[in-house]
Design an enzyme around this catalytic site. Structure first.
Site, PDB file in Angstrom:
ATOM      1  CG  ASN A   8       2.476   4.737   6.470  1.00 19.32           C
ATOM      2  OD1 ASN A   8       2.142   5.964   6.973  1.00 19.32           O
ATOM      3  ND2 ASN A   8       3.047   3.999   7.503  1.00 19.32           N
ATOM      4  CD1 TRP A   9       2.849   9.089   1.029  1.00 22.00           C
ATOM      5  CD2 TRP A   9       1.490  10.937   1.291  1.00 22.00           C
ATOM      6  NE1 TRP A   9       2.445   9.010  -0.182  1.00 22.00           N
ATOM      7  CE2 TRP A   9       1.590  10.345  -0.276  1.00 22.00           C
ATOM      8  CE3 TRP A   9       0.726  11.803   1.259  1.00 22.00           C
ATOM      9  CZ2 TRP A   9       0.890  10.926  -1.299  1.00 22.00           C
ATOM     10  CZ3 TRP A   9       0.146  12.645   0.214  1.00 22.00           C
ATOM     11  CH2 TRP A   9       0.191  12.077  -0.973  1.00 22.00           C
ATOM     12  CE  LYS A  10       6.473   4.849   7.868  1.00 22.19           C
ATOM     13  NZ  LYS A  10       7.615   4.359   8.166  1.00 22.19           N
ATOM     14  CG  HIS A  92       3.247   1.909  11.533  1.00 17.80           C
ATOM     15  ND1 HIS A  92       4.454   2.229  12.116  1.00 17.80           N
ATOM     16  CD2 HIS A  92       3.415   1.364  10.078  1.00 17.80           C
ATOM     17  CE1 HIS A  92       5.232   1.874  10.966  1.00 17.80           C
ATOM     18  NE2 HIS A  92       4.770   1.527   9.972  1.00 17.80           N
ATOM     19  CD  GLU A  94       7.105   4.734  11.775  1.00 25.22           C
ATOM     20  OE1 GLU A  94       6.466   5.338  11.337  1.00 25.22           O
ATOM     21  OE2 GLU A  94       8.155   4.152  10.968  1.00 25.22           O
ATOM     22  CD  GLU A 166       4.812  -2.211   7.756  1.00 27.09           C
ATOM     23  OE1 GLU A 166       4.653  -1.887   6.810  1.00 27.09           O
ATOM     24  OE2 GLU A 166       4.461  -1.467   8.820  1.00 27.09           O
ATOM     25  N   GLY A 172      12.014   1.393   7.165  1.00 30.37           N
ATOM     26  CA  GLY A 172      13.018   2.402   7.203  1.00 30.37           C
ATOM     27  C   GLY A 172      14.536   2.352   7.013  1.00 30.37           C
ATOM     28  CB  SER A 209      13.410  -1.394   3.433  1.00 35.55           C
ATOM     29  OG  SER A 209      13.615  -0.901   4.653  1.00 35.55           O
ATOM     30  N   GLY A 230       6.482   2.945   2.789  1.00 34.53           N
ATOM     31  CA  GLY A 230       6.653   4.045   3.689  1.00 34.53           C
ATOM     32  C   GLY A 230       7.700   5.192   2.788  1.00 34.53           C
TER      33      GLY A 230
HETATM   34  P1  PGA Z   1       9.448   1.855   4.912  1.00 33.88           P
HETATM   35  O1  PGA Z   1       8.260   1.965   5.963  1.00 33.88           O
HETATM   36  O2  PGA Z   1       9.036   1.617   3.565  1.00 33.88           O
HETATM   37  O3  PGA Z   1       9.960   3.280   4.814  1.00 33.88           O
HETATM   38  O4  PGA Z   1      10.276   0.909   5.442  1.00 33.88           O
HETATM   39  C1  PGA Z   1       7.252   1.148   5.773  1.00 33.88           C
HETATM   40  C2  PGA Z   1       6.180   1.317   7.024  1.00 33.88           C
HETATM   41  O5  PGA Z   1       6.721   1.795   8.064  1.00 33.88           O
HETATM   42  O6  PGA Z   1       4.992   0.920   6.711  1.00 33.88           O
END
Ligand code: PGA
Length: 244
Positions: A8-10, A92, A94, A166, A172, A209, A230
């Protein structure tokens, strides 16, 4: 069955050239890998990457539930499908945090994704406060059932459902959930869903993470079908190590 690593490149990287470079690293690393890889880049990079990297599968990070019309700034599943997108991440944390996305909206998106024969990756997760109060299972059950509310009513059942656990407190921050805790949650979610769907249509991911140091701890577990990554999915060295 091969386990799948979802990247997931966001809202990264900052340019299409950098996106192409990262996809090239994935392509090379994938050659010697036992894992399936799916990249979920920002919408704007999807078309070029899909055309150029036929050996990689791609997903989107969001969608809108209507097919077309006056919805400025939105992207429909039909449009994604026409590009060759296979997966869509929904719910997600976010999107819930920054865009106030609700389970009701996610439920409508789920239907659109499934009706367009795309595979949804539904994210669920609890906050640290909820975990500390012992509310993890209750919170996740509500997210799951509310987000799938409309899916339960579908007459046809020949679709796949990917659920990504998640924990919000692990995203993150460089701190993962303990594998045994992730397993406990995943088994709990699976048990709920087995009342509605055949086991063969369900896949479960862990996300939060994940990096080259901890990925194998999760992927070696039978109950975990893959991971959602991520930050580490944006680092060339990490990509190579994770896929090795
Ligand atoms: P992260 O993000 O690996 O940076 O913790 C994971 C995600 O939000 O899908």
């Amino acid at each position: 069955m091969k386990k799948t690593i979802f990247f997931n490149w966001k809202m990264n990287p900052e340019s299409k050239n950098k996106a192409k470079r990262l996809a090239e690293v994935v392509k090379e690393a994938k050659k010697n890998s036992n894992f399936k890889v799916v990249i979920c880049p920002p919408f704007v990079y999807l078309e070029n990457l899909i055309k150029e990297f036929k050996e990689i599968e791609f997903g989107a990070q969001n969608c809108f539930w209507e097919e077309k019309g006056s919805f400025t700034g939105e992207i429909s599943c039909k449009m994604l499908k026409s590009l060759g997108v296979k997966f869509v991440i929904l719910g997600h944390s976010e999107r819930k945090k920054y865009f106030k996305e609700t389970n009701k909206e996610i439920a409508k998106k789920m239907i659109s994704v499934i009706e367009n024969k795309l595979t949804p990756i539904l994210c669920v997760g609890e906050t640290l406060k909820e975990r500390k109060k012992g509310l993890t299972k209750k919170t996740l059950k509500k997210q799951l059932l509310d987000s799938l509310k409309e899916v339960f009513n579908l007459k046809f059942k020949n679709f796949r459902l990917i659920i990504a656990y998640e924990p919000i407190w692990a995203i993150g921050v460089g701190k993962t959930c303990k594998v045994k805790d992730a397993l406990e949650v995943i088994c709990y979610l699976k048990k709920i869903l087995l009342d509605f769907f055949p086991s063969s249509s369900l896949l479960f991911l862990y996300g939060g993470s994940i990096n080259s140091k901890n990925i194998s701890l999760f992927l070696k577990e039978k109950e975990i079908d893959g991971v959602l990554v991520g930050r580490a999915s944006l680092k060339e060295k990490e990509i190579v190590l994770m896929l090795s």
